[in-house]
Design a protein around this motif. Structure first.
Motif, PDB file in Angstrom:
ATOM      1  N   GLY A 648       0.774  -1.212   0.111  1.00  0.00           N
ATOM      2  CA  GLY A 648      -0.093   0.003   0.018  1.00  0.00           C
ATOM      3  C   GLY A 648       0.805   1.324   0.043  1.00  0.00           C
ATOM      4  N   MET A 649       1.838   1.360   0.703  1.00  0.00           N
ATOM      5  CA  MET A 649       2.845   2.647   0.970  1.00  0.00           C
ATOM      6  C   MET A 649       3.432   2.751  -0.436  1.00  0.00           C
ATOM      7  SD  MET A 649       6.300   2.719   3.140  1.00  0.00           S
ATOM      8  CE  MET A 649       7.288   4.032   3.221  1.00  0.00           C
ATOM      9  N   ALA A 650       3.915   1.657  -1.180  1.00  0.00           N
ATOM     10  CA  ALA A 650       4.534   1.746  -2.395  1.00  0.00           C
ATOM     11  C   ALA A 650       3.537   2.104  -3.621  1.00  0.00           C
ATOM     12  CB  ALA A 650       5.145   0.327  -2.974  1.00  0.00           C
ATOM     13  N   LEU A 651       2.502   1.684  -3.754  1.00  0.00           N
ATOM     14  CA  LEU A 651       1.260   1.985  -4.780  1.00  0.00           C
ATOM     15  C   LEU A 651       0.273   2.663  -4.678  1.00  0.00           C
ATOM     16  CD1 LEU A 651       1.505  -1.762  -6.199  1.00  0.00           C
ATOM     17  CD2 LEU A 651       3.182   0.154  -6.809  1.00  0.00           C
ATOM     18  N   GLU A 652      -0.270   2.973  -3.325  1.00  0.00           N
ATOM     19  CA  GLU A 652      -1.510   3.394  -3.211  1.00  0.00           C
ATOM     20  C   GLU A 652      -1.885   4.628  -2.044  1.00  0.00           C
ATOM     21  OE1 GLU A 652      -4.560   0.076  -3.256  1.00  0.00           O
ATOM     22  OE2 GLU A 652      -2.847  -1.094  -2.552  1.00  0.00           O
ATOM     23  N   GLU A 653      -1.088   4.528  -0.822  1.00  0.00           N
ATOM     24  CA  GLU A 653      -1.311   5.412   0.042  1.00  0.00           C
ATOM     25  C   GLU A 653      -0.994   6.810  -0.085  1.00  0.00           C
ATOM     26  OE1 GLU A 653      -1.432   4.333   4.298  1.00  0.00           O
ATOM     27  OE2 GLU A 653      -1.016   1.807   3.443  1.00  0.00           O
ATOM     28  N   GLU A 654      -1.804   7.768   0.201  1.00  0.00           N
ATOM     29  CA  GLU A 654      -1.444   9.260  -0.079  1.00  0.00           C
ATOM     30  C   GLU A 654      -2.448  10.136   0.463  1.00  0.00           C
ATOM     31  OE1 GLU A 654       0.102  12.356  -3.610  1.00  0.00           O
ATOM     32  OE2 GLU A 654      -1.055  10.462  -4.030  1.00  0.00           O
ATOM     33  N   GLY A 655      -2.240  10.632   1.589  1.00  0.00           N
ATOM     34  CA  GLY A 655      -3.111  11.719   2.356  1.00  0.00           C
ATOM     35  C   GLY A 655      -3.031  12.816   1.432  1.00  0.00           C
ATOM     36  N   MET A 656      -4.061  13.296   0.626  1.00  0.00           N
ATOM     37  CA  MET A 656      -4.200  14.485   0.041  1.00  0.00           C
ATOM     38  C   MET A 656      -4.699  15.588   0.686  1.00  0.00           C
ATOM     39  SD  MET A 656      -5.177  12.881  -3.919  1.00  0.00           S
ATOM     40  CE  MET A 656      -4.206  11.644  -4.443  1.00  0.00           C
ATOM     41  N   MET A 657      -4.314  16.794   0.579  1.00  0.00           N
ATOM     42  CA  MET A 657      -4.651  18.060   1.417  1.00  0.00           C
ATOM     43  C   MET A 657      -4.925  19.091   0.380  1.00  0.00           C
ATOM     44  SD  MET A 657      -3.251  19.398   4.963  1.00  0.00           S
ATOM     45  CE  MET A 657      -3.846  18.090   5.773  1.00  0.00           C
ATOM     46  N   ASP A 658      -6.129  19.645   0.387  1.00  0.00           N
ATOM     47  CA  ASP A 658      -6.310  20.926  -0.388  1.00  0.00           C
ATOM     48  C   ASP A 658      -5.480  22.004   0.250  1.00  0.00           C
ATOM     49  OD1 ASP A 658      -7.353  22.877  -1.489  1.00  0.00           O
ATOM     50  OD2 ASP A 658      -9.485  21.969  -1.442  1.00  0.00           O
ATOM     51  N   SER A 659      -4.699  22.615  -0.688  1.00  0.00           N
ATOM     52  CA  SER A 659      -3.979  23.771  -0.219  1.00  0.00           C
ATOM     53  C   SER A 659      -4.706  24.974   0.001  1.00  0.00           C
ATOM     54  CB  SER A 659      -2.577  23.927  -1.423  1.00  0.00           C
ATOM     55  OG  SER A 659      -3.034  24.299  -2.412  1.00  0.00           O
ATOM     56  N   ARG A 660      -5.890  25.028  -0.433  1.00  0.00           N
ATOM     57  CA  ARG A 660      -6.426  26.276  -0.424  1.00  0.00           C
ATOM     58  C   ARG A 660      -7.011  26.615   1.130  1.00  0.00           C
ATOM     59  NH1 ARG A 660     -10.593  24.845  -5.102  1.00  0.00           N
ATOM     60  NH2 ARG A 660     -10.781  23.311  -3.868  1.00  0.00           N
ATOM     61  N   ASN A 661      -7.354  25.479   1.573  1.00  0.00           N
ATOM     62  CA  ASN A 661      -8.034  25.435   3.067  1.00  0.00           C
ATOM     63  C   ASN A 661      -7.313  24.430   4.232  1.00  0.00           C
ATOM     64  OD1 ASN A 661      -9.192  22.953   2.150  1.00  0.00           O
ATOM     65  ND2 ASN A 661     -11.139  23.741   1.826  1.00  0.00           N
ATOM     66  N   GLY A 662      -6.429  23.537   3.586  1.00  0.00           N
ATOM     67  CA  GLY A 662      -5.606  22.828   4.726  1.00  0.00           C
ATOM     68  C   GLY A 662      -6.639  21.611   4.990  1.00  0.00           C
ATOM     69  N   ARG A 663      -7.754  21.255   3.918  1.00  0.00           N
ATOM     70  CA  ARG A 663      -8.515  20.024   4.281  1.00  0.00           C
ATOM     71  C   ARG A 663      -8.191  18.814   3.751  1.00  0.00           C
ATOM     72  NH1 ARG A 663     -12.821  17.765   1.659  1.00  0.00           N
ATOM     73  NH2 ARG A 663     -12.635  19.076  -0.131  1.00  0.00           N
ATOM     74  N   ILE A 664      -8.145  17.827   4.485  1.00  0.00           N
ATOM     75  CA  ILE A 664      -7.721  16.686   4.116  1.00  0.00           C
ATOM     76  C   ILE A 664      -8.928  16.084   3.115  1.00  0.00           C
ATOM     77  CG2 ILE A 664      -7.230  13.992   4.280  1.00  0.00           C
ATOM     78  CD1 ILE A 664      -6.341  14.993   7.184  1.00  0.00           C
ATOM     79  N   MET A 665      -8.651  15.805   1.766  1.00  0.00           N
ATOM     80  CA  MET A 665      -9.648  15.618   0.631  1.00  0.00           C
ATOM     81  C   MET A 665      -9.994  14.426   0.603  1.00  0.00           C
ATOM     82  SD  MET A 665      -8.107  17.942  -2.431  1.00  0.00           S
ATOM     83  CE  MET A 665      -6.751  17.219  -2.557  1.00  0.00           C
ATOM     84  N   ASN A 666      -9.099  13.234   0.992  1.00  0.00           N
ATOM     85  CA  ASN A 666      -9.577  11.929   1.029  1.00  0.00           C
ATOM     86  C   ASN A 666      -9.607  11.181   2.171  1.00  0.00           C
ATOM     87  OD1 ASN A 666      -6.846  11.974   0.999  1.00  0.00           O
ATOM     88  ND2 ASN A 666      -6.477  10.328  -0.077  1.00  0.00           N
ATOM     89  N   ALA A 667     -10.390  11.911   3.165  1.00  0.00           N
ATOM     90  CA  ALA A 667     -10.469  11.531   4.465  1.00  0.00           C
ATOM     91  C   ALA A 667     -11.499  10.219   4.886  1.00  0.00           C
ATOM     92  CB  ALA A 667     -10.624  12.577   5.603  1.00  0.00           C
ATOM     93  N   ASN A 668     -11.405   9.196   4.091  1.00  0.00           N
ATOM     94  CA  ASN A 668     -12.272   7.918   3.831  1.00  0.00           C
ATOM     95  C   ASN A 668     -11.566   7.068   3.477  1.00  0.00           C
ATOM     96  OD1 ASN A 668     -13.019   8.123   0.944  1.00  0.00           O
ATOM     97  ND2 ASN A 668     -13.599  10.124   1.532  1.00  0.00           N
ATOM     98  N   LEU A 669     -12.239   5.572   3.345  1.00  0.00           N
ATOM     99  CA  LEU A 669     -11.674   4.525   3.149  1.00  0.00           C
ATOM    100  C   LEU A 669     -11.900   4.168   1.494  1.00  0.00           C
ATOM    101  CD1 LEU A 669     -11.460   2.087   5.836  1.00  0.00           C
ATOM    102  CD2 LEU A 669      -9.649   3.439   5.064  1.00  0.00           C
ATOM    103  N   ALA A 670     -12.692   5.161   0.838  1.00  0.00           N
ATOM    104  CA  ALA A 670     -13.069   4.918  -0.536  1.00  0.00           C
ATOM    105  C   ALA A 670     -12.009   5.866  -1.357  1.00  0.00           C
ATOM    106  CB  ALA A 670     -14.503   5.559  -0.788  1.00  0.00           C
ATOM    107  N   GLU A 671     -11.575   6.787  -0.815  1.00  0.00           N
ATOM    108  CA  GLU A 671     -10.427   7.636  -1.696  1.00  0.00           C
ATOM    109  C   GLU A 671      -9.145   7.550  -1.041  1.00  0.00           C
ATOM    110  OE1 GLU A 671     -13.426  10.905  -3.183  1.00  0.00           O
ATOM    111  OE2 GLU A 671     -13.506  10.725  -1.270  1.00  0.00           O
ATOM    112  N   TYR A 672      -8.969   7.138   0.037  1.00  0.00           N
ATOM    113  CA  TYR A 672      -7.769   6.652   0.795  1.00  0.00           C
ATOM    114  C   TYR A 672      -7.407   5.489   0.529  1.00  0.00           C
ATOM    115  CZ  TYR A 672      -3.552   6.537   3.613  1.00  0.00           C
ATOM    116  OH  TYR A 672      -2.123   6.644   4.067  1.00  0.00           O
TER     117      TYR A 672
END
Length: 738
Positions: A648-672
């Motif tokens: 998962g670390m190599a191919l999939e996992e990435e916490g994506m943050m919206d630089s406009r408001n500092g919000r984690i965009m994929n805070a769920n197990l569907a998109e993370y």
């Protein structure tokens, strides 16, 4: 029929397995004391600024709502300014929920609704309106903030040796690269939860909490409420995964305890999956590697520089660069580690913290150096094999890494690897082979344990440790059963209760060595008590006998060729109901003269679709030198779990943050994205025999972390071998390959 009492080193099914598969193992959110009410936390929607108003009138009108807590109505007896110091807190000022109106990061808890049901609390929370005065100047990306990197409050890495810059400049073979790892999130299956009950009459708390060490939560609550530790009982019998996220108490514990004390009712607070992204994570890290070698592949210099994120209010540190000075023989080494403060919550330890990060960069760089030198990647590592720890100038307590290389290569078929990328194809699939070394500290902490043997021949051993799914219940039962010659069915191990003997948090892969050593010691002390008692109750059998002559087996005691007297008979003859012993265990002084590490060799086969760039991993071989393997069954599960996470670390996992408001965009197990069944194929785990009489009395080194170390780099190296494309930023997704 007497059960076989040889358990240490044998594959033994989990003693708590039946409870787990039948739903009898209670997890924290399943505890429901009488008169329970529920809390639902509200989180900030900005990254930086101030709360100007909280409108809660509509929510308070909802039937069943008891109270809404904000920074404006925290009970005065809650000592938010407490001088209690969390032993796990990094330097700085720890985050304090509801401390004031200031917002430090997006997702910060700002209020909690308490109601008769969870559903009511959640509904009412949606009616609460929070107004903010937002600050526009904030930063959440370390790569855009490197100018603010700092050494402040950062432990210095090992001293430089030789002259790495000169050696690099004068070398024939050299590489100069950068690697980037994004922030990653723990996401254990069980969300964080606390159930707190305040007893007004006794002035005490009874708390169920998801935590990797009950003493951590006990100290935290005692500190902020100015209570003696004995007035706070924390219970945590089963943990549905944590991976480091449960080392420090999380904010739901504060809210549950605060509300319970204020309302004088039991309060349950369970985090939502989205809220599981609102505290702690593996920090994003940018690493610069400069390696050089002579034409034979012998290293002439190593320079490793890392920039890792931390919050504005704490300086979270990991051991990222030290591994580069430890792993391979090299006389010219320079290491540098800096922190980049950004507007996020403080990172947390996450499985193999620092090790999986630093070794990712080092092992990818070693692969690139091997290609540059025209040397096989496995051969390069053998050429530069370190026989001692050059960082500390100490010998290793044991090191069977060469045997790991050999066993892994034989099982994997490394000799079939072709050095030229894109040399092997199966239909439309490009096939690549990659490998990496792994290393992790073999640590031991102070620990205590108690043993009680009853007149019925039942043994109870206890320690205030945890079982986060690793098999602690089982291996401690095995140790106790073997030492006292009992059937494992007659042994009960108790953990997860702050009234039990002190134990360290379950982390760092040190539980088996630390608590296991205490269990071994307490059972050995119990042997002495049994023998001493037997000399009094059965002098005709044990007269003139020494404990060295005694045999503890088949639930009884014998000496020489004499009869075996059952423990039950000895205790009953003394007119006792039980005998008990408690001990404290700590590392031997001689241990400090050695460097103690677990090692591994990971080999991976990848397939990359030539048209789509889709990556699959049909097989992984991981050979581990981890000292004495106490239970091969649970040990293999630990390594398989680590390898899966490495995928998962190599191919999939990435916490994506919206630089406009500092919000984690994929805070769920569907998109993370994490590795799932379809991503995991054949994983072969090999345990290399390794004898270590120095590391601890058991000779066990711990396996929780080592399974993930090196996996991401081995996959990265295999993808290069398959495609000829070097991707230096995780995760390696098909768009980067194409």
């Amino acid at each position: 029929m007497i059960a076989d009492t040889k358990y240490i080193g044998k594959s033994t099914r989990r003693v708590d397995g039946i409870k787990k598969v039948t739903g009898q193992a209670p997890y924290i959110a399943e505890f429901n004391p009488a008169d329970l009410v529920h809390g639902y936390i509200i989180n900030s929607t900005i990254a930086k600024g101030k709360i100007t108003a909280i409108h809660k009138e509509k929510a308070l009108q909802v039937p069943g709502v008891r109270e809404i807590f904000t920074h404006e109505n925290v009970p005065v007896e809650v000592k938010i300014d407490s001088d209690y110091t969390d032993p796990l807190a990094p330097p700085g000022n720890p985050f304090r929920p509801l401390y004031d109106e200031n917002i430090l990061y997006n997702g910060q808890p700002v209020a909690m609704v308490v109601a008769d049901t969870f559903e009511t609390a959640a509904f009412a929370a949606g009616l609460v309106q929070v107004e903010y005065e937002e600050e526009e100047a904030y930063e959440v990306d370390i790569r855009r903030n490197l100018d603010n990197a700092t050494h402040e409050d950062v432990p210095e890495p090992p001293e430089p040796r030789g002259n790495a810059a000169d050696a690099f400049n004068s070398s024939e073979v050299k590489i100069d690269t950068e690697y980037y790892q994004p922030r990653e999130y723990h996401n254990p299956m069980e969300p964080f939860a606390s159930v707190a009950s305040w007893n007004e009459e006794e002035g005490s708390f009874s708390i169920y909490d998801k935590i990797q060490g009950v003493s951590s939560s006990q100290g935290y609550i005692a500190g902020i409420f100015n209570l003696e530790k004995e007035k706070v009982r924390v219970i945590s019998p089963f943990i549905g995964g944590a991976f480091g996220s449960g080392l420090r108490p999380q904010y739901q514990l504060f809210f549950a305890a605060m509300a319970s004390k204020a309302l004088k009712l039991p309060v349950k607070v369970v985090m939502t999956r989205t809220q599981m992204f609102s505290f702690g994570h593996r920090p994003a890290c940018l690493q610069r590697m400069k390696l050089s070698a002579d034409k034979s592949g012998k290293l002439t210099s190593i320079r490793h520089q890392a920039f890792a994120e931390t919050s504005r209010f704490e300086k979270f540190n990991e051991t990222v660069v030290d591994w580069s000075g430890l792993m391979y023989q090299c006389e010219n080494v320079a290491l540098d580690y800096q922190l980049v403060p950004v507007d996020v919550y403080t990172p947390l330890d996450m499985r193999a913290p620092g090790g999986s990060t630093g070794m990712y960069a080092l092992e990818c760089a070693m692969d690139e150096l091997a290609i540059e030198a025209g040397v096989d990647p496995l051969e390069l590592r053998i050429i530069n094999y370190a026989e001692k720890d050059q960082n500390e100038d100490k010998p290793f307590s044991s090191k069977e890494l060469k045997a790991c290389y050999q066993r892994a290569a034989e099982k994997f078929g490394w000799q079939k690897r072709k050095s030229e990328p894109r040399s092997i194809k199966q239909g439309n699939q490009l096939v690549g082979y990659g490998m990496a070394s792994g290393v992790w500290e073999a640590m031991q902490q102070k620990s205590s344990a108690k043993a009680i043997l009853t007149s019925e021949g039942k043994l109870t051993v206890s320690s205030g440790t945890a079982d986060i799914g690793t098999g602690t219940y089982t291996i401690m039962s095995q140790i106790a059963a073997e030492i006292l010659g009992l059937s494992i069915e007659n042994v009960e191990f108790k953990l997860g209760d702050s009234t039990l003997p002190d134990a360290p948090i379950e982390g760092g892969s040190w539980t088996a060595s630390s608590v296991g050593s205490a269990v071994k010691m307490v059972c050995s002390a119990l042997q002495e008590s049994i023998f001493e008692l037997a000399t009094q109750t059965h002098p005709d059998v044990f007269e003139n006998k020494l404990i060295e002559d005694a045999t503890f087996s088949n639930a009884g005691l014998s000496a020489g060729s004499g009869a075996t007297i059952s423990y039950a008979e000895i205790i009953s003859s003394a007119e006792k109901k039980s005998i008990q012993v408690e001990v404290n265990s700590e590392p031997e002084d001689s241990r400090s003269n050695y460097s103690c590490y677990t090692h591994s060799c990971v080999m991976v086969e990848v397939h990359v679709d030539e048209d789509t760039g889709m990556i699959s991993i049909p097989r992984v071989v991981n050979a581990i030198a981890g000292g004495k393997i106490l239970n091969p069954k649970t040990a293999e599960s630990q390594i398989i779990g680590g390898v899966t996470w490495g995928i998962g670390m190599a191919l999939e996992e990435e916490g994506m943050m919206d630089s406009r408001n500092g919000r984690i965009m994929n805070a769920n197990l569907a998109e993370y994205h994490v590795a799932v069944q379809a991503d995991v194929k054949e994983i072969d785990v090999i345990f290399v025999e390794e004898q270590d009489d120095i590391v601890n009395p058991l000779g066990a080194k711990g396996l929780g972390e080592i399974g993930i170390v090196g996996v991401a780099s081995a996959i990265s190296n295999a993808i290069y071998n398959a495609t000829g494309k070097r991707v230096r930023e995780l995760p390696i997704t098909l768009d980067k390959v194409l």
